[in-house]
Design an enzyme around this catalytic site. Sequence first.
Site, mmCIF file in Angstrom:
data_model
loop_
_atom_site.group_PDB
_atom_site.id
_atom_site.type_symbol
_atom_site.label_atom_id
_atom_site.label_comp_id
_atom_site.label_asym_id
_atom_site.label_seq_id
_atom_site.Cartn_x
_atom_site.Cartn_y
_atom_site.Cartn_z
ATOM 1 N N ASP A 13 0.817 -1.222 0.000
ATOM 2 C CA ASP A 13 0.000 0.000 0.000
ATOM 3 C C ASP A 13 0.850 1.270 0.000
ATOM 4 O O ASP A 13 0.422 2.312 0.507
ATOM 5 C CB ASP A 13 -0.951 0.023 1.210
ATOM 6 C CG ASP A 13 -1.775 -1.238 1.326
ATOM 7 O OD1 ASP A 13 -2.411 -1.613 0.322
ATOM 8 O OD2 ASP A 13 -1.778 -1.858 2.412
ATOM 9 N N LYS A 16 2.330 2.412 -5.214
ATOM 10 C CA LYS A 16 3.071 2.008 -6.410
ATOM 11 C C LYS A 16 2.343 2.382 -7.699
ATOM 12 O O LYS A 16 2.975 2.715 -8.703
ATOM 13 C CB LYS A 16 3.323 0.500 -6.356
ATOM 14 C CG LYS A 16 4.263 0.084 -5.228
ATOM 15 C CD LYS A 16 4.427 -1.413 -5.135
ATOM 16 C CE LYS A 16 3.199 -2.094 -4.585
ATOM 17 N NZ LYS A 16 2.870 -1.728 -3.209
ATOM 18 N N GLY A 40 -4.316 -3.832 -4.892
ATOM 19 C CA GLY A 40 -5.008 -2.756 -5.582
ATOM 20 C C GLY A 40 -4.112 -1.548 -5.754
ATOM 21 O O GLY A 40 -3.639 -0.970 -4.770
ATOM 22 N N HIS A 41 -3.846 -1.168 -6.998
ATOM 23 C CA HIS A 41 -3.026 0.009 -7.282
ATOM 24 C C HIS A 41 -3.950 1.143 -7.712
ATOM 25 O O HIS A 41 -4.643 1.048 -8.721
ATOM 26 C CB HIS A 41 -1.995 -0.300 -8.358
ATOM 27 C CG HIS A 41 -0.928 -1.254 -7.902
ATOM 28 N ND1 HIS A 41 0.109 -1.682 -8.701
ATOM 29 C CD2 HIS A 41 -0.734 -1.849 -6.701
ATOM 30 C CE1 HIS A 41 0.889 -2.502 -8.017
ATOM 31 N NE2 HIS A 41 0.393 -2.614 -6.811
ATOM 32 N N GLN A 221 2.204 -5.575 -3.583
ATOM 33 C CA GLN A 221 2.444 -5.682 -2.138
ATOM 34 C C GLN A 221 3.745 -4.975 -1.758
ATOM 35 O O GLN A 221 4.096 -3.983 -2.361
ATOM 36 C CB GLN A 221 2.432 -7.158 -1.683
ATOM 37 C CG GLN A 221 1.069 -7.807 -1.695
ATOM 38 C CD GLN A 221 0.793 -8.584 -2.961
ATOM 39 O OE1 GLN A 221 1.675 -9.063 -3.640
ATOM 40 N NE2 GLN A 221 -0.474 -8.702 -3.297
#
Length: 419
Positions: A13, A16, A40-41, A221
């Site tokens: 988180d 990225k 989730g990006h 991650q």
Amino acid sequence: MKADVVLGLQWGDEGKGKVVDVLTPKYDTIARFQGGPNAGHTLEFNNEKYILRSIPSGIFQGDKINIIGNGVVLDPALFKAEAESLAKSGHDLTKRLYISKKAHLILPTHRILDAAYEAAKGDAKVGTTGKGIGPTYTDKVSRNGLRVGDILCDFENKYAAAKARHAKVLSDMKFDYDVTELEKEWMQGIEYLKKFNLIDSEILVNDLIKNNKSILCEGAQGTMLDIDFGSYPFVTSSNTVCAGACTGLGIAPNKIGEVYGIFKAYCTRVGSGPFPTELFDEVGDSLRVIGHEFGSVTGRKRRCGWIDMVALKYSVMINGVTSLIMMKADVMNHLETVKAAVAYEIDGETVTDFPYELNGSVKPVYKEFKGWNCNINDIRKYDEFPVEFKEYVEFIEKETGVPVKIISVGPDRDETIIR
């Protein structure tokens, strides 16, 4: 030409997605090398917000090639929903997205196994997202997995055998489930996948390198969730470190160039597991609220704390980081005092090396800084930052031995300072 890598240095988180989006104009290709739809990006630009789960974060930048590598695990149903959502917003992926035939498929029963295993652990549960990531990587390592390329050859028999094997495990665990709806959506996703370029991605990647095309390898991650070097067993099931780009894309180690390490100016963690610098007071609450620290995929609250330099320096070492990228510095605008853990106290001994195991006996030793206590969101040049903020940045550079090349002061791609 060498391939550059961008990855997280904490417990995920770190931001990225935004960084990949900012860096993409410099590259011909963006390639995701590990993880699955549990990652989730989030990207924000032009007053729009996008959350990418499996698709590389370079997909919004013109005609760039985007690759889902062999190290990724892919859920066809979730991929279909993600790709269709992007298509509705005007981003057609079919010509720009390439998917490795060697990427493993997350089956509907993998998701059910994930839930069953977590339930069986009781209070010792890891805190997975329930997306079937762990069971899929388990099947991969035990040589029982299905891969994207399998949908092109004798797929029905291969799928039936895998489903039957999972059903036997779930029956032995006496776990009740109904796979009907999950399977229906999944099969629709399988057909949808066939619209895309399914390739031997390692050949394409190495051809691009050979032809002097620039590649940015995107990790999911963070380093402290790496299966080998993270805070085991509270980790993900893949190699989130720089070496994962080699195995997850088929790139030789001598073809790796720059390694961009992303970290937050503070620290967060989702789910169970040790977190030495976690805050349980109003400061931690304020970081969560101001920083919108809720999972972009799961919506779960993120645990918040001070930056952990012991863990950060360990991550820099493991990954061979050449440039640091600081995210969410603006979330700390309101703080009069900022702290950084520079060591751990374990059983009365002060240590600066990251230990084999983090447990309740680990106590952080802090260094305090005067907070900048002002709004830095509109700053676009490093020289314009307040002296207190620059002291904090330069402390991190000195501790890690790596320059902070990029600083983010907001979620939009324009709220970025490149030094």
